[in-house]
Every structure is written in structure tokens, then in C-alpha cells.
Design a protein around this motif. Structure first.
Motif, PDB file in Angstrom:
ATOM      1  N   PRO A 235       2.322  -5.616   1.763  1.00 44.46           N
ATOM      2  CA  PRO A 235       1.921  -4.728   0.666  1.00 44.46           C
ATOM      3  C   PRO A 235       1.757  -5.451  -0.666  1.00 44.46           C
ATOM      4  O   PRO A 235       2.454  -6.419  -0.976  1.00 44.46           O
ATOM      5  CB  PRO A 235       3.069  -3.708   0.607  1.00 44.46           C
ATOM      6  N   ALA A 246       4.074   0.633  -7.979  1.00 38.89           N
ATOM      7  CA  ALA A 246       3.537   1.022  -6.676  1.00 38.89           C
ATOM      8  C   ALA A 246       3.557  -0.182  -5.750  1.00 38.89           C
ATOM      9  O   ALA A 246       3.438  -1.329  -6.195  1.00 38.89           O
ATOM     10  CB  ALA A 246       2.120   1.570  -6.811  1.00 38.89           C
ATOM     11  N   ILE A 248       1.440  -1.080  -2.363  1.00 42.69           N
ATOM     12  CA  ILE A 248       0.291  -0.568  -1.634  1.00 42.69           C
ATOM     13  C   ILE A 248       0.111  -1.332  -0.321  1.00 42.69           C
ATOM     14  O   ILE A 248      -0.104  -2.549  -0.321  1.00 42.69           O
ATOM     15  CB  ILE A 248      -0.998  -0.678  -2.477  1.00 42.69           C
ATOM     16  N   ASP A 249       0.195  -0.596   0.798  1.00 42.94           N
ATOM     17  CA  ASP A 249       0.043  -1.221   2.108  1.00 42.94           C
ATOM     18  C   ASP A 249      -1.365  -1.772   2.298  1.00 42.94           C
ATOM     19  O   ASP A 249      -2.333  -1.251   1.739  1.00 42.94           O
ATOM     20  CB  ASP A 249       0.325  -0.209   3.220  1.00 42.94           C
ATOM     21  N   ALA A 281      -2.964   2.017  -8.527  1.00 44.74           N
ATOM     22  CA  ALA A 281      -2.662   2.108  -7.102  1.00 44.74           C
ATOM     23  C   ALA A 281      -3.927   2.336  -6.287  1.00 44.74           C
ATOM     24  O   ALA A 281      -4.166   1.669  -5.262  1.00 44.74           O
ATOM     25  CB  ALA A 281      -1.645   3.225  -6.850  1.00 44.74           C
ATOM     26  N   LEU A 285      -6.096  -0.187  -3.493  1.00 44.99           N
ATOM     27  CA  LEU A 285      -6.676   0.171  -2.195  1.00 44.99           C
ATOM     28  C   LEU A 285      -8.135  -0.258  -2.125  1.00 44.99           C
ATOM     29  O   LEU A 285      -8.592  -0.790  -1.106  1.00 44.99           O
ATOM     30  CB  LEU A 285      -6.558   1.676  -1.973  1.00 44.99           C
TER      31      LEU A 285
END
Length: 311
Positions: A235, A246, A248-249, A281, A285
Motif C-alpha cells: 500500500p 490514508a 491505499i492498496d 486518496a 488510486l
């Protein structure tokens, strides 16, 4: 004010959404080893030539998502002609000085996709005296730290950052390379970045560790309001005001062959999303999706249309 607020404020009520990227435009010679490297003798390989340079990579990949401008320098030669034309064909508004000899980077990519780079930046490193009008309409200026390697480009990028700030634009910096940071000296590198006052700093885990930014804290807060630390397939950390905001994967990617340009693609996706109003965040992505698009190709060239995945 967060980086998202800054981007939204500067885009609201205005037609300005231009992302400018200043730095290298060079030829990449990408060598894909077909077997484990045999030192001091022959190793079977495939050789690819491509348009490269960290800044040019970001610009080319972002241009499908937001209006994008490239600012840099190439040689007054056939290689420079071809590189400029290739970047224009990617949809980038190209502003380049033409003098000297176009740079080249040789990238040796092993069978696991890891790469070793041999840069000869040539004319790119001589960027100086950029026309301030080249930043007209720019909402965000992105600077890969490769441009900090030496003068005159180092001072010129700092001047462009000051002009961008003065014009109401945001600025981001990518730490780029542990080798570069070690060559500059960590203290000097932090001083350079701090003087530029980036709104966002990108770093991978090695760069973040070297700069003392891992996990956030006062050091991270002093460098940039938002620090984005990438951990490869693990992440990504988004650190805001020195605190982890955050994690984030990263979606798994199969068939990885070449890591070249993944960080540049991440920056392109992230910054385009920010300029379109995303928070950090959501921008991360978008950065992951953009990075995944280049992992099967030689150099920083995407598979498919990045616009298909934007959201």
C-alpha cells in the motif's frame, strides 16, 4: 489548506487546468535481458529505443487526462527533432529550447523487471533562462528531482517553481532516485526541496527512508504539506501535515516485465486526478492505475487508453 483544496481552488471559476512538467526529454535505449546477466561476456537480450526522460514521461502519460505542457531542452539534432515530434504526438504542448546534443539514457532491465540506468542527460541538463510566458495558464508545475543534479538546471527549476507559486499555481516534486539524492547529499537535497516549497512530494520507500520521511512526523511535515510514499506492490502512504492520512492498496498486476517509468506514470495519474478535483486518496488510486499501464512495456509507455480507467 490541503493539496486537494489548493487544486480545487485554483481550478474553480477558471479555465486553467494545465499541468506543466519541467525536466528531461531524452532518448531511452532499453535493454531487456532474456536470461540472467552474464558479467564480462554475452547475455541474450532485446533492445528497444523509446522517447524517455522522467519529466517527458509524466507529460506524455498525463496528456490523455488533462491539458499538459512540457518545458525542457533537447539538442539541435535529428534525435531532438524525433523526440519533440513524439511528445507532440502524445498530445503534449511542447516548449523546448534547442541547443547542444540530445541526451540518452541506457536502461538495463533484468529478467525480474528491475533496471539499472546509465544516464547521459546531454542538453536536458543545460535548461536555463526559460521564458516566463511558458508557464502562462499553468495550474500545477511538476518537477522530477533529476533536474536538481547540477547547474544551471537546478537553479532554473527553482526559479520556475517560484514563478508558478507567484502565479497562484501548485508545485510538486518527485524525489526520483536514491542515487541522485546520495550524490547531492541528503541535507542539501532536503534544503533544495524545502526551498522549492512543494505542495506534494512523491517518494518511493527507499527515497523516503533516505530523506527521513517514512511514517510521517515533523520531518515530513517540514518538507511538504502532502507526502506520498510508494511501496511497490504494498500500500501507498498518503501523509498530510506529517500524519498518515490514508493507506491505499495496490491492485495486483500480472505479467510485469519492466518497472521503468512506473513512478512517472503514478505521478501523471495522481496529478491529473488532483486537477480534476480528487482528494489525495482517490488520486493515489488513479496513480496506481496509471502505473500498472506501463509495467508490461519497454520504457514508460502505457498499454491501452488511460482515459478508460479515470474516475
Amino acid at each position: 489548506m490541503t493539496a486537494r483544496d489548493l487544486a480545487a481552488e485554483r481550478a474553480a471559476g477558471s479555465d486553467r487546468r494545465v499541468l506543466a512538467v519541467a525536466g528531461d526529454l531524452v532518448e531511452d535505449i532499453v535493454v531487456w535481458a532474456s536470461e540472467p546477466v552474464h558479467h564480462a561476456t554475452d547475455t541474450a537480450a532485446r533492445v528497444h529505443r523509446a522517447r524517455g526522460g522522467s519529466a517527458a514521461n509524466v507529460a506524455a502519460l498525463a496528456a490523455a487526462l488533462v491539458p499538459t505542457r512540457f518545458v525542457g531542452r533537447v539538442g539541435a539534432d535529428a534525435a531532438g527533432d524525433a523526440l519533440e515530434a513524439a511528445l507532440v504526438a502524445s498530445g503534449v504542448d511542447v516548449r523546448v529550447q534547442r541547443a547542444g546534443r540530445t541526451g540518452t539514457v541506457v536502461l538495463l532491465v533484468d529478467v525480474d523487471g528491475e533496471r539499472t540506468m546509465y544516464p547521459d542527460r546531454g542538453a536536458s541538463a543545460e535548461l536555463a533562462d526559460v521564458d516566463p510566458a511558458w508557464l502562462d495558464g499553468v495550474a500545477w508545475l511538476h518537477l522530477p528531482a533529476y533536474g536538481f543534479e547540477r547547474e544551471p538546471m537546478r537553479g532554473e527549476l527553482a526559479r520556475l517553481a517560484a514563478l508558478a507559486h507567484a502565479g497562484g499555481g501548485a508545485v510538486s516534486v518527485d524525489a526520483s532516485s536514491t542515487g541522485l539524492l546520495e550524490g547531492l547529499g541528503v541535507g542539501f537535497a532536503l534544503e533544495l526541496i524545502g526551498g522549492i516549497r512543494p505542495d506534494v512530494l512523491f517518494a518511493n520507500e527507499g527515497e523516503a527512508e533516505l530523506l527521513g520521511l517514512t511514517g510521517g512526523g515533523p520531518a515530513a511535515a517540514s518538507v511538504a504539506p502532502t507526502v506520498v510514499v510508494k511501496h511497490g506492490a504494498l500500500p501507498t502512504d498518503v501523509i498530510v501535515g506529517g500524519r498518515l492520512a490514508a493507506r491505499i492498496d495496490v491492485e495486483p498486476v500480472t505479467g510485469i516485465r519492466d518497472l521503468t517509468g512506473a513512478g512517472d506514470a503514478f505521478a501523471a495519474g495522481f496529478l491529473a486526478a488532483m486537477l480534476r478535483g480528487a482528494d489525495a486518496a482517490a488520486a493515489a488510486l488513479a496513480g496506481h492505475r496509471a502505473a500498472a499501464s506501463v509495467l508490461r512495456n519497454p520504457g514508460a509507455h502505457a498499454t491501452g487508453d488511460l482515459r478508460v480507467n479515470e474516475s
